[in-house]
Motif scaffolding. Structure first.
Motif, PDB file in Angstrom:
ATOM      1  N   GLU A  65       0.828  -1.209   0.000  1.00 54.12           N
ATOM      2  CA  GLU A  65       0.000   0.000   0.000  1.00 54.12           C
ATOM      3  C   GLU A  65       0.863   1.260   0.000  1.00 54.12           C
ATOM      4  N   LYS A  69       1.728   4.637  -3.281  1.00 48.99           N
ATOM      5  CA  LYS A  69       1.497   6.077  -3.148  1.00 48.99           C
ATOM      6  C   LYS A  69       2.689   6.917  -3.608  1.00 48.99           C
ATOM      7  N   ARG A 374      -2.828   7.320   4.650  1.00 51.07           N
ATOM      8  CA  ARG A 374      -4.211   7.303   4.158  1.00 51.07           C
ATOM      9  C   ARG A 374      -4.897   8.653   4.361  1.00 51.07           C
ATOM     10  N   ASN A 381      -4.300   6.825  -4.307  1.00 47.92           N
ATOM     11  CA  ASN A 381      -4.866   5.686  -3.579  1.00 47.92           C
ATOM     12  C   ASN A 381      -4.990   4.503  -4.539  1.00 47.92           C
ATOM     13  N   LYS A 384      -5.177  -0.390  -1.631  1.00 54.41           N
ATOM     14  CA  LYS A 384      -5.497  -0.266  -0.215  1.00 54.41           C
ATOM     15  C   LYS A 384      -5.676  -1.651   0.391  1.00 54.41           C
TER      16      LYS A 384
END
Length: 451
Positions: A65, A69, A374, A381, A384
């Motif tokens: 995750e 980003k 987050r 995003n 996730k």
């Protein structure tokens, strides 16, 4: 650790990323460590591998995750800095170098341990130390002169580890004795120790075999579409290695049984038992080639981490100064000196255990960073983790529990770098970062004149 400049050549595609990840994880650990886990907890050492897999998968999901980003080089450093600021970012970045140093020293120790099985004179301490230092500085010299052997070493080490291990699993399955797996659960009077301190001791060493997945995002800037490809690659690589390790451990136990605890080269010993000396020598050669490739990888990448910290203002500029061969000569020298000291003062098992403790300095902040990243709506995003905060919290709790099971001496050595890192940051890095931030916030004089 800054954003990568555009590469003149082609960037790494998905297949190359997967191979890079597998090659970075599978190394000396699985060739040399199943005996240590078996000596601590017997047949239940399979559970050590599985618990390690569960923890690594949860951590890998956090890295997946976080990596989705950013498209920058740096991995844990980038995530920690974005979530918690410069000090934590520096400590994590500094520990990326520490883990690399410990990994390089540990792999040289592992290489010599493997060679000892076919060349006993290396068991002499003086001969061992001289050979270790020679290997360390041979690799440093190659790096200094910029001789790009990385592709050759990576190819050789990939073949040298995967082919013997795949053959070992396939052939070994036909020679397993299933009575070696009983009793899988030990008698009740031993259960407390086996699933307490003994399990923790076994885990602290065997987890070394999983180290390396965190290095995959470091070169994100050199990959095609890293925000999409990296999460898939990290999860795929970790699942593959976890399954592969479980099979190798099962075959080792099935062939050797209690004798597994008595050998320092378990995969080679098991192969030798079923195929004779030729099989033993074949696996030993594969082990040596594999570990040599990992040594090269550490020797190439670790000085770059120190140079990157200097480029970001955390260390003196001399650390990133390029030689006439366009290599960070001072960073190579300092790294090689520290590695040479470590490899002559600590054995493979101790270095492996300390490396595991040090690695959690990268892992825990990365897992903790997920809720904070987050909340940052400026970041994309792309991926996730399911179940909200459950998996990051689980990863942190299990990491802390397992970290607490390591010996006091191992924890002290593994975490002592935090003090060194804090001293460096407050003595040098903090003021440079503040100066850079001030320069970035001030309008450029030339722009003023144009206006």
């Amino acid at each position: 650790m800054a954003e990568s400049t555009a590469s003149k050549g082609k960037k790494l595609g998905m297949t190359s990323i997967l191979l890079l990840g597998i090659n970075g994880i599978i190394g000396s650990g699985i060739f040399l460590l199943p005996n240590k886990a078996y000596a601590e907890v017997g047949v239940s050492s399979v559970l050590v591998i599985l618990v390690g897999a569960i923890l690594v998968i949860s951590l890998a999901l956090c890295y997946a995750e976080a990596s989705s980003k950013f498209n920058q080089n740096g991995a844990s450093y980038v995530y920690a800095k974005a979530a918690f600021g410069d000090l934590v970012g520096f400590e994590v970045g500094f520990y990326t170098w520490v883990v690399g140093v410990l990994g390089w020293a540990g792999e040289i120790a592992a290489l010599l341990l493997a060679i000892q099985s076919v060349y006993p004179p290396l068991r002499d301490k003086f001969t061992y130390n001289i050979t270790a230092i020679a290997i360390c500085f041979f690799l440093a010299i190659i790096n200094y002169f910029g001789l790009n052997f990385s592709k050759i070493f990576n190819t050789l080490s990939s073949l040298g580890k995967l082919i013997p291990l795949v053959l070992f699993v396939i052939i070994g399955m036909f020679f397993m004795h299933y009575h070696n797996f009983t009793p899988f659960i030990p008698p009740l009077d031993n259960t407390a120790d086996i699933y307490g301190s003994d399990f923790g001791a076994a885990f602290a060493v065997i987890f070394y075999a999983y180290l390396g997945f965190e290095f995959l995002p470091i070169a994100a800037g050199n990959m095609e579409n890293p925000q999409k490809n990296l999460p898939k690659a990290i999860i795929t690589v970790v699942l593959f290695c976890a399954a592969f390790y479980t099979l190798i451990t099962l075959v080792c136990i099935g062939i050797l049984g209690p004798d597994l605890a008595k050998t320092s080269v378990p995969v080679a010993s098991a192969t030798g038992l079923i195929l004779g000396k030729a099989g033993y020598d074949f696996i030993t050669l594969g082990t040596i080639i594999s570990i040599a490739g990992i040594c090269w990888s550490y020797s190439f990448n670790t000085p770059i981490v120190a140079a990157a910290l200097a480029d970001n203002g955390f260390l003196p500029k001399i650390v990133s100064k390029k030689s006439k061969h366009n290599t960070p000569g001072f960073a190579i020298l300092i790294t090689a000196l520290v590695v040479g000291f470590l490899v002559t003062t600590g054995g493979f098992l101790f270095l492996a255990a300390v490396n595991v403790v040090a690695a959690f300095v990268e892992y825990i902040p990365t897992a903790l960073s997920i809720p904070f990243l987050r909340k940052n709506k400026t970041l994309p995003n792309n991926y996730k983790i399911p179940f909200g905060p459950v998996i990051p919290i689980f990863a942190v709790i299990i990491s802390v529990v397992m970290l607490s099971q390591a010996g006091v001496k191992t924890i002290v050595y593994g975490l002592s770098g935090l003090i060194v890192g804090a001293i460096i940051y407050y003595a040098y890095g903090k003021k440079n970062i503040e100066l850079k931030d001030k320069e970035n916030n001030n309008p450029n004089d030339d722009q003023k004149e144009v206006k």
